[in-house]
Write a protein that holds these residues in place. Structure first.
Motif, PDB file in Angstrom:
ATOM      1  N   PRO A  19     -11.793 -32.273  24.192  1.00 22.05           N
ATOM      2  CA  PRO A  19     -11.282 -31.593  23.001  1.00 22.05           C
ATOM      3  C   PRO A  19     -10.688 -32.576  21.991  1.00 22.05           C
ATOM      4  O   PRO A  19      -9.950 -33.488  22.355  1.00 22.05           O
ATOM      5  N   ILE A  20     -11.050 -32.384  20.734  1.00 23.38           N
ATOM      6  CA  ILE A  20     -10.397 -33.131  19.659  1.00 23.38           C
ATOM      7  C   ILE A  20      -9.741 -32.118  18.734  1.00 23.38           C
ATOM      8  O   ILE A  20     -10.113 -30.939  18.745  1.00 23.38           O
ATOM      9  N   PHE A  95       4.373 -44.300  19.777  1.00 22.97           N
ATOM     10  CA  PHE A  95       3.176 -45.048  19.393  1.00 22.97           C
ATOM     11  C   PHE A  95       3.105 -46.371  20.136  1.00 22.97           C
ATOM     12  O   PHE A  95       4.120 -47.043  20.304  1.00 22.97           O
ATOM     13  N   SER A  96       1.905 -46.754  20.567  1.00 27.63           N
ATOM     14  CA  SER A  96       1.724 -48.105  21.093  1.00 27.63           C
ATOM     15  C   SER A  96       1.422 -49.054  19.938  1.00 27.63           C
ATOM     16  O   SER A  96       1.902 -50.179  19.929  1.00 27.63           O
ATOM     17  N   SER A 117      -3.670 -46.834  25.428  1.00 25.32           N
ATOM     18  CA  SER A 117      -2.953 -45.613  25.067  1.00 25.32           C
ATOM     19  C   SER A 117      -3.593 -44.396  25.734  1.00 25.32           C
ATOM     20  O   SER A 117      -4.649 -44.490  26.346  1.00 25.32           O
ATOM     21  N   VAL A 118      -2.935 -43.253  25.583  1.00 21.61           N
ATOM     22  CA  VAL A 118      -3.409 -41.999  26.168  1.00 21.61           C
ATOM     23  C   VAL A 118      -4.121 -41.155  25.108  1.00 21.61           C
ATOM     24  O   VAL A 118      -5.181 -40.605  25.345  1.00 21.61           O
ATOM     25  N   LEU A 119      -3.499 -41.048  23.949  1.00 23.90           N
ATOM     26  CA  LEU A 119      -4.065 -40.312  22.820  1.00 23.90           C
ATOM     27  C   LEU A 119      -4.254 -41.259  21.645  1.00 23.90           C
ATOM     28  O   LEU A 119      -3.494 -42.216  21.483  1.00 23.90           O
ATOM     29  N   SER A 120      -5.244 -40.976  20.827  1.00 22.04           N
ATOM     30  CA  SER A 120      -5.475 -41.761  19.615  1.00 22.04           C
ATOM     31  C   SER A 120      -5.600 -40.811  18.434  1.00 22.04           C
ATOM     32  O   SER A 120      -5.916 -39.635  18.589  1.00 22.04           O
ATOM     33  N   GLY A 121      -5.360 -41.351  17.269  1.00 18.78           N
ATOM     34  CA  GLY A 121      -5.483 -40.550  16.062  1.00 18.78           C
ATOM     35  C   GLY A 121      -5.935 -41.399  14.896  1.00 18.78           C
ATOM     36  O   GLY A 121      -5.737 -42.614  14.878  1.00 18.78           O
ATOM     37  N   VAL A 122      -6.556 -40.753  13.943  1.00 20.40           N
ATOM     38  CA  VAL A 122      -6.991 -41.429  12.727  1.00 20.40           C
ATOM     39  C   VAL A 122      -6.847 -40.435  11.575  1.00 20.40           C
ATOM     40  O   VAL A 122      -7.060 -39.238  11.755  1.00 20.40           O
ATOM     41  N   SER A 180      -7.779 -41.119  24.128  1.00 16.68           N
ATOM     42  CA  SER A 180      -8.104 -42.525  23.857  1.00 16.68           C
ATOM     43  C   SER A 180      -9.327 -43.020  24.616  1.00 16.68           C
ATOM     44  O   SER A 180      -9.934 -44.012  24.224  1.00 16.68           O
ATOM     45  N   TYR A 181      -9.697 -42.330  25.712  1.00 17.54           N
ATOM     46  CA  TYR A 181     -10.874 -42.758  26.473  1.00 17.54           C
ATOM     47  C   TYR A 181     -12.179 -42.332  25.797  1.00 17.54           C
ATOM     48  O   TYR A 181     -13.259 -42.764  26.191  1.00 17.54           O
TER      49      TYR A 181
END
Length: 194
Positions: A19-20, A95-96, A117-122, A180-181
């Motif tokens: 899911p995104i 945040f990392s 990281s676990v989650l990423s965002g843009v 993040s994966y």
């Protein structure tokens, strides 16, 4: 689904979807975007600015005072996404790294993940002359040797179960959260130079 199927029937299941979340940022954060425009960009560590583009010198950009309110908003959205969709047992997020990336016409970024990281965002700010793909997400098996036959086979493009990648177009103010994966890349910026 309880696994009970009536005689002569069938059940389709999508196992382990990724899911995104797509979010439209409030206009009040446009001033933060102008701050990002002012940041000096560094060449990529390998010096490959011709193809890759550039990024901010500061790789903790949301720690800047100009970003304080925006940072709180982003962390709130991260928590909501996790609590409502992903379900990781995390009470507080941090945040990392955070940085600004810039791609000139003709530049792109190869498929990658963010293992730190676990989650990423843009999120997208600024503007383009036309809607151009801003990020591509890739099916995890799409580029493995196991899946070589599948890549060479033609599929019905209307069926999302057969997609090997999915493109999201550039739209100012769009914010995307994803695990993040999840393999992703930045396709070539095809904005026309005026």
């Amino acid at each position: 689904m309880n696994g009970v199927i009536k005689e002569g029937g069938f059940a389709d299941m999508n196992l382990y979807p990724t899911p995104i979340r797509l979010i439209s940022l409030p206009l009040k954060y446009a001033t933060v975007c102008s701050f990002f425009d002012e940041q000096v960009h560094n060449p990529d560590v390998n010096g490959n600015t011709e193809n890759y583009g550039s990024h901010s010198k500061n790789s903790y950009i949301l720690d800047e005072p100009e970003c304080e309110e925006f940072k709180k908003y982003i962390l709130k959205k991260v928590k909501e996404y996790n609590d409502e969709v992903l379900g990781y047992d995390v009470d507080e997020w941090q945040f990392s790294q955070t940085w600004v990336s810039h791609k000139e016409p003709g530049q792109s970024h190869v498929m990658h993940t963010h293992p730190n990281s676990v989650l990423s965002g843009v999120f997208f700010y600024g503007g383009v002359d036309e809607k151009t793909s801003a990020i591509d997400f890739h099916k995890p098996m799409a580029f493995s040797s196991f899946n070589t036959i599948q890549i060479q086979t033609k599929f019905n493009k209307k069926n999302p179960n057969t997609w090997n990648s999915f493109s999201i177009p550039f739209e100012v103010g769009k914010f995307i959260l994803f695990p993040s994966y999840f393999q992703h890349s930045v396709p070539e910026n095809k904005t026309k130079i005026v």
